[in-house]
Design a protein around this motif. Structure first.
Motif: not given
Length: 771
Positions: A233-234, A222-225, A197-201
């Protein structure tokens, strides 16, 4: 005659080496920074996770910002969270400007302690994950990262609910970590999960190109520049939780595949839901027929994640349960009390079972065995339960319990046994004999010493004739305390321009379990003022109020003061907030990015452009009222004037040099109210260079000529003219015409000349256009 004529037109290329285009590295060292604008995103999301006995990990808040100006710090936008026991991750990616490589030196914010989880900076730039843990919900906070170099960067802050709450500063919520880097390749890092049940980021930086990520299957960016410096950068995550412990997880992208990158990833662990029941069995003893004995059963969440009590059920004649509305969820440390009763209607022995269904990791079903005996009673109680409600700590509330003898025979009350912290009993001295109809009164008190719910019982043993009976009275109450929490103990205003008002907000929150009364708030310090609330004010638990505290300096120099808040807080009154600030004189300053622009050698007819940035670097706005330009061939565009620039704001002007032949110089002057001088001058210089055109002719000597050829005559006509003029004579079979002009058409032919001066017929004609 000449057998063949060939022509070659030459237009030599002159490069403008004095003003080449900016390179990728020059961007990183600060050129053209006026074109960079910071961008931010603010997103609230909820990505779920599941598991038996495990909490649901969810990303509750996600905020990002991009710092496209080189800086040694980067701060997130202001954000709030909505739950207790949240894990916060700061995911930071940066550029690099040289050895040693960039690293995040520290992360601060939200009043929390931040600790490094993973750093990857073997390739240029860095990709780092930092953690903190918020026991309480956060309101209007931000997070700042301090970098080892002044570079372009990006930060994303994620808050997670349902995480493993044990450990220090969120350490228990972090499982496996991994990193990856390469000078060339598709970004990817692998870890093996340590819990179901874990998440990986993860977070990464691409040093080579600004290219959108193509995440692997079942993953989301989730986000990128896509930075103007040519970097990416992401932040990336798995779409779904990992169902099993020991699963190999690769977080990465399928494109791009040839860039230099750093990538750091980590596993976020779910909390464990555990339900603890205060007793495994209840024996109600002997209870009079028609009477009710009640015992409290406490259900407590003792795990690291909320536990959900789904339902309860009870079996056995005479047994019943009174509980809050189910399903109910208890956060770690929270508890609830259910009342279990035995109400016999016949004289006999009874047994039963209480079953409680939950998502506890220790088992989905908790059971309590029940037993009791019904008997004929000669004693009546005025109440079978006493509920004291909420009582302030170290305060006492008293209720009366009356016992009355029934029937025709005397009843002897032998003892009254009390359980439960904070409860006490006084009154009739025992043992005592009550004749029929006679009553005895007891004073039952609740004096809590700790906050929270408390339960207890009074077991009253009596005997009439040969029958012995125990009568039960359940007790309940909650110790509460008023508590004041302030959003800050110090308000520091820094340097404020004289006669300019700076206002900060001080939030007062009732963080206890009883209503908080704020009686007054007084401010000291002549240049500080307080507004926003009328006192006294009463705040229920969880409520808050905001005070507006302003600093309006009228004289230069440091100033100090304090706020004294009077309340009934349990921690003691008054509560103090220190105030400080410094009054400074107005100082508008205009700073130019360069005081000279050198265009070098520039071909005539080809314009070159360079930029100069104007930035307000003082403590008040600077106004650029006008501009003036001198010098042949120079012009400017971009910003319009007059313009007012607030501190830290800048504009850009593009200066163009479109030269005529020869050296040129000039000035671009900006007139402003800057305290460093009303005239800010940029010196301009450049040289216009001309291009030398030429036409090269070659031909073949005649074959089998009856007379020797001694020379060749070269003829030329200009434009559409049919009149040819002799250019020159040469003994060679080639000739270079250096007298041509740009944008002109010329036509040539050649004749052979023998020793006596006779000429042959013309060769073939050839036309040339000089560009």
């Amino acid at each position: 005659m000449v057998s063949k004529l060939e022509v070659f037109s030459s237009h030599p290329f002159t490069s403008r080496l004095a003003h080449p285009g900016f390179t990728h590295r020059q961007f990183r060292n600060g050129f053209l920074i006026n074109r960079w604008l910071p961008t931010l995103t603010f997103l609230f999301v909820a990505f779920g996770c599941y598991g038996i006995g495990a909490a649901q990990v969810a990303i509750q808040a996600s905020i990002s910002t991009n710092q496209n100006l080189p800086s040694s710090t980067i701060g997130s936008p202001v954000f709030s969270t909505s739950a207790t026991n949240e894990l916060l991750l700061a995911l930071i990616a940066t550029d690099d400007i040289g050895s040693p490589n960039t690293a995040v030196q520290s992360v601060t914010g939200a009043g929390l302690t931040w600790t490094l989880v993973e750093r990857t900076n073997q390739e240029a730039g860095t990709a780092e994950i930092w953690r903190a843990f918020a026991p309480a919900a956060l309101k209007n906070v931000s997070v700042t990262a301090t970098l080892s170099q002044s570079v372009v960067s990006s930060i994303t802050v994620l808050s997670f609910t349902g995480v493993f709450a044990a450990g220090t500063n969120g350490s228990g919520a972090i499982g496996a970590v991994a990193s990856s880097y390469a000078a060339k390749g598709a970004p990817a890092a692998r870890l093996v999960t340590t819990q179901p049940g874990s998440l990986v980021v993860g977070v990464g930086n691409d040093y080579d190109n600004a290219i959108a990520r193509t995440p692997l299957a079942s993953q989301t960016v989730v986000h990128q520049d896509l930075s103007s410096t040519g970097d990416t950068y992401w932040v990336q995550r798995l779409n779904a939780p990992v169902s099993a412990k020991g699963t190999s997880v690769t977080l990465g992208d399928s494109a791009p595949t040839t860039d230099r990158y750093n990538l750091s990833i980590c596993e976020v662990l779910p909390g464990v839901s555990t339900l603890t029941v205060s007793a495994s069995s209840f024996n109600f003893g002997t209870v009079a027929d028609g009477a009710t004995a009640t015992l409290p059963l406490t259900l407590k969440s003792t795990g690291t994640a909320p536990v959900t009590i789904k339902s309860d059920s009870i079996t056995g004649t005479g047994f019943s349960i009174s509980s809050p509305t189910l399903p109910a969820t208890l956060s770690p440390g929270q508890s609830m009390t259910v009342q279990v009763s035995f109400h016999p209607t016949v004289a006999s022995t009874a047994s039963g079972t209480l079953s409680i269904s939950s998502n506890s990791s220790s088992g989905s079903m908790s059971t309590v065995s029940l037993s009791g005996t019904g008997a004929s009673s000669q004693l009546s109680l005025s109440a079978t339960s006493l509920a004291f409600g909420s009582v302030n700590l170290n305060s006492t509330l008293t209720k009366t319990l009356t016992l009355t003898a029934l029937g025709t025979a005397a009843a002897t009350v032998s003892s009254a046994t009390l359980t439960g912290s904070g409860f006490s009993i006084a009154g009739t001295k025992l043992p005592a004999t009550l004749n029929p109809g006679q009553a005895a009164a007891f004073q039952v008190s609740f004096d809590p010493s700790t906050a929270g719910p408390v339960t207890g019982t009074i077991a009253i043993s009596s005997k009439s004739g040969t029958a012995g009976i125990t009568s039960m009275v359940s007790l309940s109450g909650t110790g509460v305390t008023p508590q004041l929490t302030m959003s800050a103990g110090t308000l520091a205003y820094g340097s404020i321009v004289l006669n300019r008002v700076s206002t900060k907000t001080l939030t007062l929150t009732s963080s206890g379990t009883a209503p908080l009364t704020v009686n007054s708030a007084a401010v000291s310090g002549a240049q500080f003022k307080l507004s926003g609330v009328i006192f006294p004010a009463i705040l229920n638990s969880g409520q808050s109020l905001s005070l507006q505290v302003s600093f309006d300096p009228t004289v230069a120099g440091a100033a100090s003061g304090s706020i004294s808040i009077s309340s009934n807080t349990h921690s003691g009154s008054p509560s103090l907030v220190s105030l400080s600030g410094t009054g400074v004189s107005s100082n508008p300053v205009l700073t130019l990015s360069s005081t000279s622009l050198r265009f070098g050698d520039d071909p005539v007819g080809t314009a070159a452009t360079q930029s100069v940035s104007l930035t307000s670097t003082g403590n008040t706005a600077v106004t650029v009222s006008s501009t003036s330009l001198t010098g042949t061939g120079f012009s400017f565009s971009g910003a319009t004037f007059p313009v007012t620039l607030n501190p830290g704001v800048g504009v850009s002007v593009q200066v163009k040099f479109d030269p005529t032949a020869g050296a040129a110089s000039g000035t671009l002057t900006f007139t402003s109210n800057s305290t460093t001088g009303s005239k800010s001058i940029v010196n301009l210089s450049g040289t216009g260079t001309t291009v030398q055109h030429q036409v090269s002719l070659t031909w073949s000597a005649p074959v089998n000529s009856p007379v020797p050829v001694t020379d060749y005559n070269v003829y030329r006509a200009t434009g559409t003219s049919s009149s040819y003029q002799l250019l020159d004579s040469t003994s060679s079979t080639s000739y270079v015409d250096l007298t041509v002009q740009a944008n002109t058409v010329y036509t040539y032919y050649v004749t052979s000349v023998e020793s006596a001066g006779a000429q042959s017929s013309p060769s073939n004609h050839i036309s040339v256009t000089v560009p």
